[in-house]
Design a protein around this motif. Sequence first.
Motif, PDB file in Angstrom:
ATOM      1  N   ILE A  23       2.964  -2.760   2.549  1.00  0.00           N
ATOM      2  CA  ILE A  23       2.265  -3.693   3.721  1.00  0.00           C
ATOM      3  C   ILE A  23       3.063  -4.803   4.076  1.00  0.00           C
ATOM      4  CG2 ILE A  23       0.106  -5.023   3.978  1.00  0.00           C
ATOM      5  CD1 ILE A  23      -1.338  -2.831   2.376  1.00  0.00           C
ATOM      6  N   HIS A  36       1.525  -0.141  -2.764  1.00  0.00           N
ATOM      7  CA  HIS A  36       1.206  -0.418  -1.508  1.00  0.00           C
ATOM      8  C   HIS A  36       1.319  -1.579  -0.928  1.00  0.00           C
ATOM      9  CE1 HIS A  36      -2.313   0.053   1.254  1.00  0.00           C
ATOM     10  NE2 HIS A  36      -1.835   1.365   1.663  1.00  0.00           N
ATOM     11  N   LEU A  80      -2.755   1.544   6.051  1.00  0.00           N
ATOM     12  CA  LEU A  80      -3.770   0.850   5.958  1.00  0.00           C
ATOM     13  C   LEU A  80      -5.241   1.689   6.197  1.00  0.00           C
ATOM     14  CD1 LEU A  80      -2.729  -2.652   7.138  1.00  0.00           C
ATOM     15  CD2 LEU A  80      -3.242  -1.788   4.754  1.00  0.00           C
TER      16      LEU A  80
END
Length: 140
Positions: A107, A103, A30
């Motif tokens: 996460i 992505h 991140l």
Amino acid sequence: MKHPMKILEPTTSEIRIASAAAILYLLNILLLPFIAFVLLLVLYQRQRHNVSTLVQCHLIQAMRASICAGLMLILVSIGILLFGNLHEVSTWIIFILYVLCVHSVFILFGVFALTKALSGKLYFYPLIGKSTTHGAHDGS
């Protein structure tokens, strides 16, 4: 009278280390891509002989997931851009959708790992995690 086997609860220290591994994984994907990975490597080196199944599980899973996420995001993104026509909108749409979707999944799995670590439970990332069980029971 036979006493049942007592299952040991993880210590605060074990939970803290496991949570740190998950936090560093999330930071890696991140905010601080290279720096957080190096810190995760340092944590792994310092704790690699820790006998806690919880600590080992979360450290190994975070390392594997970081490497896998990095490779997938970088290599596939490069492939899309190399094999696509950079002047076509469709290439950019595919690239952006791929990066956003993949992505986001990484996460989400990192958040799952962090919640499991904070609760003192094991977590195995889908597809990449099961071979690190070392005989432990799946806590997910």
